[in-house]
Design an enzyme around this catalytic site. Sequence first.
Site, mmCIF file in Angstrom:
data_model
loop_
_atom_site.group_PDB
_atom_site.id
_atom_site.type_symbol
_atom_site.label_atom_id
_atom_site.label_comp_id
_atom_site.label_asym_id
_atom_site.label_seq_id
_atom_site.Cartn_x
_atom_site.Cartn_y
_atom_site.Cartn_z
ATOM 1 N N PHE A 205 0.851 -1.193 0.000
ATOM 2 C CA PHE A 205 0.000 0.000 0.000
ATOM 3 C C PHE A 205 0.893 1.252 0.000
ATOM 4 O O PHE A 205 1.859 1.324 0.760
ATOM 5 C CB PHE A 205 -0.933 -0.012 1.206
ATOM 6 C CG PHE A 205 -2.015 1.018 1.123
ATOM 7 C CD1 PHE A 205 -3.142 0.809 0.342
ATOM 8 C CD2 PHE A 205 -1.894 2.224 1.803
ATOM 9 C CE1 PHE A 205 -4.131 1.772 0.243
ATOM 10 C CE2 PHE A 205 -2.889 3.195 1.702
ATOM 11 C CZ PHE A 205 -4.009 2.966 0.927
ATOM 12 N N ASP B 275 0.603 -4.453 8.816
ATOM 13 C CA ASP B 275 -0.502 -3.540 8.529
ATOM 14 C C ASP B 275 -1.749 -4.399 8.327
ATOM 15 O O ASP B 275 -1.823 -5.197 7.390
ATOM 16 C CB ASP B 275 -0.183 -2.712 7.275
ATOM 17 C CG ASP B 275 -1.232 -1.624 7.020
ATOM 18 O OD1 ASP B 275 -2.403 -1.839 7.402
ATOM 19 O OD2 ASP B 275 -0.882 -0.582 6.429
ATOM 20 N N TYR C 139 -11.849 2.616 9.331
ATOM 21 C CA TYR C 139 -13.003 2.932 8.472
ATOM 22 C C TYR C 139 -13.315 1.865 7.442
ATOM 23 O O TYR C 139 -14.199 2.029 6.635
ATOM 24 C CB TYR C 139 -12.816 4.290 7.787
ATOM 25 C CG TYR C 139 -11.498 4.498 7.084
ATOM 26 C CD1 TYR C 139 -11.266 3.968 5.823
ATOM 27 C CD2 TYR C 139 -10.472 5.224 7.687
ATOM 28 C CE1 TYR C 139 -10.055 4.158 5.186
ATOM 29 C CE2 TYR C 139 -9.251 5.415 7.057
ATOM 30 C CZ TYR C 139 -9.048 4.874 5.802
ATOM 31 O OH TYR C 139 -7.847 5.053 5.170
ATOM 32 N N LYS C 140 -12.545 0.775 7.428
ATOM 33 C CA LYS C 140 -12.811 -0.284 6.453
ATOM 34 C C LYS C 140 -13.797 -1.279 7.071
ATOM 35 O O LYS C 140 -14.939 -0.928 7.320
ATOM 36 C CB LYS C 140 -11.482 -0.890 5.994
ATOM 37 C CG LYS C 140 -10.710 0.130 5.149
ATOM 38 C CD LYS C 140 -9.308 -0.270 4.795
ATOM 39 C CE LYS C 140 -8.685 0.802 3.905
ATOM 40 N NZ LYS C 140 -7.231 0.770 3.872
ATOM 41 N N ARG D 170 -11.872 -4.085 -8.379
ATOM 42 C CA ARG D 170 -11.778 -4.685 -7.053
ATOM 43 C C ARG D 170 -13.169 -4.739 -6.423
ATOM 44 O O ARG D 170 -13.859 -3.721 -6.336
ATOM 45 C CB ARG D 170 -10.836 -3.826 -6.203
ATOM 46 C CG ARG D 170 -10.465 -4.432 -4.885
ATOM 47 C CD ARG D 170 -9.452 -3.553 -4.170
ATOM 48 N NE ARG D 170 -10.046 -2.293 -3.727
ATOM 49 C CZ ARG D 170 -9.580 -1.587 -2.689
ATOM 50 N NH1 ARG D 170 -8.523 -1.994 -2.026
ATOM 51 N NH2 ARG D 170 -10.169 -0.461 -2.338
#
Length: 407
Positions: free
Chosen positions: A125, A194, A219-220, A366
Amino acid sequence: MNPQARAAEFDAADALAPFRARFSLPEGVIYLDGNSLGALPRATPEVLRRVLEQEWGEGLIRSWNDAGWFEMAGRVGAKIAPLIGAAPGEVIACDSTSVNLFKLIAAALRMRPGRKVILSEPGNFPTDLYMIAGLEAQGLATRRLVEREALVDALGDDIALLLLTHVHYKTGAMHDMAALTRAAHAAGALVLWDLSHSTGAVPVDLTAAEADFAVGCGYKYLCGGPGAPAFAFVAHRHHADLVQPLTGWFGHAAPFAFSDDYVPAPGIAQLQCGTPPVLGLAALEVGVDLIAEIGVARLYEKSQALSQFFLACLAAHGVALECVSPPDSSARGSQLSFRHPEAYAICQALIARGVIGDFRDPDVLRLGFAPAYLRFAEVAAAARHLAEVLASGEWQNAAFGQRAAVT
Ligand SMILES: *Cc1c(COP(=O)(O)O)cnc(C)c1O
């Protein structure tokens, strides 16, 4: 296979089906992006209204004590801990994932004097790689990127820290956390995981893996809302040696002593920097409570079933898209990614039909399968929409090719 009929059977047998009503999702939308921004729990607006009107509006500054604002970061962290196989005092909810990466990379470097290399993989990421670059610019670190197959061999005696994302954001491929942590330790290196695409979707056991550090996103899958506070984990055995560089007053042992000299708080509390974002923490706590109530094991089981079902539906429609996620559902997170040269336009055509997934440069469509609220019927419908978009060529409509700033 008749996808719709099969979906109805799966939905009827789904033990998590009742939890759908605990989320607020718009009519006519099939949401396949809960891996990027989790859906809104129905309880969140009410909780936020209480925090705004009573705790802030009425309680004013008294609420730091009376409403427990002061303990919130530790309290929410302690609730996240069991979701990732950590002990309560090992996790704190604070700052963003990016900032937490910076603090923990720096802390790890200090624990390995004489070693400067942070080992990661290309395509990790972006913020993870950029935060290493920032420490490199300070002269504190050297960034080394090695393809994942070669990581173990690259663990030489100059590596201070192995920094990896457990579930890859683009492909969904999951690293073997225990094996890589063991290999890093054998080489004298520390490990920072992570967990942004793992927490609340796949089982994680930081304790069993003997992980040193971890960060993750609020927030995921945790459904904490846009820009929710992130979290940071430091194993108990490192607390005595923990020194992080963002020495703000909320990480002080006694912030309200207003001393001129910095004395770090013992334990995980030291990772706080400035005043905690109370509204963000309040929203995050609702999401964490709900995900904990559903339970990670059940979420993971359903997540695998949803993505397997989606693949079966595509096959039933005769769609042959290149899937870049691992075919074995136990080797991936809660998403499927497909490669197509026109992935961007296909994604836009799906959004026009109410199927919200996302596009990742340069050619990846995705689709996230957030198990807390997704129905099998929606998965079947999404597969049908994708088949129709591909068969009709409607993605070639020029409007779908115009890229927005945020994709
Ligand atoms: C989403 C995500 C982040 C987000 O970092 P922010 O600081 O919240 O912007 C970090 N790392 C990974 C792997 C992610 O997927």
